[in-house]
Design an enzyme around this catalytic site. Structure first.
Site, PDB file in Angstrom:
ATOM      1  CG  ASP A   3      20.393 -42.794  56.498  1.00  0.00           C
ATOM      2  OD1 ASP A   3      20.748 -43.869  56.992  1.00  0.00           O
ATOM      3  OD2 ASP A   3      19.194 -42.491  56.313  1.00  0.00           O
TER       4      ASP A   3
ATOM      5  N   GLY B 162      22.783 -49.018  59.623  1.00  0.00           N
ATOM      6  CA  GLY B 162      23.583 -47.948  60.195  1.00  0.00           C
ATOM      7  C   GLY B 162      24.633 -47.441  59.228  1.00  0.00           C
TER       8      GLY B 162
ATOM      9  CE1 TYR C  30      36.527 -40.775  81.736  1.00  0.00           C
ATOM     10  CE2 TYR C  30      36.605 -41.287  84.088  1.00  0.00           C
ATOM     11  CZ  TYR C  30      36.618 -41.700  82.772  1.00  0.00           C
ATOM     12  OH  TYR C  30      36.732 -43.037  82.464  1.00  0.00           O
TER      13      TYR C  30
ATOM     14  CG  ASP D  53      29.571 -39.160  84.478  1.00  0.00           C
ATOM     15  OD1 ASP D  53      30.038 -40.271  84.816  1.00  0.00           O
ATOM     16  OD2 ASP D  53      29.294 -38.251  85.297  1.00  0.00           O
TER      17      ASP D  53
ATOM     18  CG  HIS E 213      21.357 -44.000  61.070  1.00  0.00           C
ATOM     19  ND1 HIS E 213      20.348 -43.859  62.001  1.00  0.00           N
ATOM     20  CD2 HIS E 213      20.869 -44.864  60.136  1.00  0.00           C
ATOM     21  CE1 HIS E 213      19.309 -44.593  61.648  1.00  0.00           C
ATOM     22  NE2 HIS E 213      19.603 -45.215  60.527  1.00  0.00           N
TER      23      HIS E 213
ATOM     24  CG  HIS F  23      14.892 -44.804  61.638  1.00  0.00           C
ATOM     25  ND1 HIS F  23      15.116 -43.891  60.642  1.00  0.00           N
ATOM     26  CD2 HIS F  23      15.760 -45.806  61.408  1.00  0.00           C
ATOM     27  CE1 HIS F  23      16.075 -44.322  59.863  1.00  0.00           C
ATOM     28  NE2 HIS F  23      16.491 -45.477  60.304  1.00  0.00           N
TER      29      HIS F  23
ATOM     30  CB  SER G 150      23.729 -47.223  49.796  1.00  0.00           C
ATOM     31  OG  SER G 150      22.447 -47.615  50.257  1.00  0.00           O
ATOM     32  N   GLY G 151      24.159 -50.104  51.448  1.00  0.00           N
ATOM     33  CA  GLY G 151      23.753 -51.500  51.275  1.00  0.00           C
ATOM     34  C   GLY G 151      24.868 -52.500  51.159  1.00  0.00           C
TER      35      GLY G 151
ATOM     36  CG  HIS H   1      18.656 -49.379  62.656  1.00  0.00           C
ATOM     37  ND1 HIS H   1      18.436 -50.120  61.510  1.00  0.00           N
ATOM     38  CD2 HIS H   1      18.603 -48.093  62.271  1.00  0.00           C
ATOM     39  CE1 HIS H   1      18.257 -49.302  60.486  1.00  0.00           C
ATOM     40  NE2 HIS H   1      18.356 -48.068  60.935  1.00  0.00           N
TER      41      HIS H   1
ATOM     42  CB  SER I  65      24.906 -43.847  53.471  1.00  0.00           C
ATOM     43  OG  SER I  65      23.778 -43.990  54.312  1.00  0.00           O
TER      44      SER I  65
HETATM   45  O1  HMS Z   1      17.962 -46.885  58.493  1.00  0.00           O
HETATM   46  C1  HMS Z   1      18.128 -47.209  57.332  1.00  0.00           C
HETATM   47  C2  HMS Z   1      17.030 -47.897  56.568  1.00  0.00           C
HETATM   48  O2  HMS Z   1      15.897 -47.984  57.387  1.00  0.00           O
HETATM   49  C3  HMS Z   1      19.432 -46.964  56.674  1.00  0.00           C
HETATM   50  O3  HMS Z   1      19.796 -45.720  57.116  1.00  0.00           O
HETATM   51  C4  HMS Z   1      20.542 -47.868  57.184  1.00  0.00           C
HETATM   52  O4  HMS Z   1      20.036 -49.047  57.702  1.00  0.00           O
HETATM   53  C5  HMS Z   1      21.668 -48.198  56.220  1.00  0.00           C
HETATM   54  O5  HMS Z   1      21.526 -47.669  54.926  1.00  0.00           O
HETATM   55  P1  HMS Z   1      22.854 -47.505  54.020  1.00  0.00           P
HETATM   56  O6  HMS Z   1      23.438 -48.876  53.803  1.00  0.00           O
HETATM   57  O7  HMS Z   1      23.817 -46.612  54.780  1.00  0.00           O
HETATM   58  O8  HMS Z   1      22.365 -46.871  52.729  1.00  0.00           O
END
Ligand code: HMS
Length: 214
Positions: free
Chosen positions: A73, A27, A209, A117, A92, A155, A42-43, A94, A71
């Site tokens: 993404d 994510g 609300y 809501d 993003h 995904h 990233s990572g 999972h 990232s």
């Molecule tokens: O979904 C994926 C890989 O499948 C990536 O977006 C995510 O898990 C994290 O990647 P990053 O560490 O943000 O580069």
């Protein structure tokens, strides 16, 4: 640059981890500040992330500040920001139950009032798109509705927020309604709420609300 926003973005990542929506490196979250985007490196495991690790890029993806790769993404986040004027944060994940629906290739029907809501619509499912390119963003645009949330087929989840707090709230509530819907459809064939009731609940939630002055 953006010291305070880096701290807020870092806290957002820790909040997602606290709610169990992300794990280890999965994510990512970004925020848009004027013509710049700050995004997770990233990572890097969440346990090792520091505010100074987040990367500042421009809307074309050029690194403005940062000594880590942004990232995987980033292209997806940037394509969404360029195409959605109100987008100020993108998340993003999972997250488990929402990703179960994405892996089962089923949109999430509006089965409970909390879903109506917050989101006001069925949570749409995108076509499959490979990680790490604008393809995910293009697939998101094909189904994105007013909720700003899309299940990425096979995904995970993409959330577009009008602010960092809005994106975090949507990510948390999405996992909650995905979990409710999952167990409901294990017990019976649940009947979605009627469209007019969904619209009534959505309007009420977003105008009356909480501390709304509506
Ligand atoms: O979904 C994926 C890989 O499948 C990536 O977006 C995510 O898990 C994290 O990647 P990053 O560490 O943000 O580069």
């Amino acid at each position: 640059m953006y010291e305070e926003m880096r701290k807020q973005l870092h806290e957002a990542h820790l909040t997602l981890e606290k709610y169990g929506l992300v794990a280890y490196t999965s994510g990512n979250v970004s925020v848009k500040v004027n013509e710049h985007v700050i995004i997770k490196p990233s990572g890097v495991p969440y346990s090792l992330l520091r505010p100074e690790d987040y990367v500042v890029v421009d809307l074309d993806g050029n690194i403005i500040e940062g000594n880590k790769k942004p990232s995987i993404d980033t292209a997806t986040h940037l394509h969404l920001y360029r195409g959605i004027e109100w987008a100020k944060s993108i998340i993003h994940t999972h997250s488990t139950f929402a990703t179960v629906w994405a892996v089962a290739e089923k949109p999430i029907p509006v089965l409970c009032t909390a879903h109506a809501d917050v989101f006001g619509e069925e949570i749409p499912l995108s076509e499959y798109a490979p990680v790490g390119s604008e393809a995910i963003a293009k697939a998101v645009f094909k189904v994105l509705g007013k909720s700003g949330v899309v299940l990425l087929r096979k995904h995970g989840v993409m959330v577009v927020g009008s602010s960092l707090d809005d994106a975090i709230k949507k990510a948390i509530f999405l996992e909650e309604v995905a979990r409710i819907a999952y167990f409901a459809q294990m017990m019976t064939v649940p009947v979605p709420l009627a469209k007019d009731e969904v619209e009534r609940l959505y309007l009420q939630y977003h105008t009356k609300y909480g501390q709304n002055k509506g």
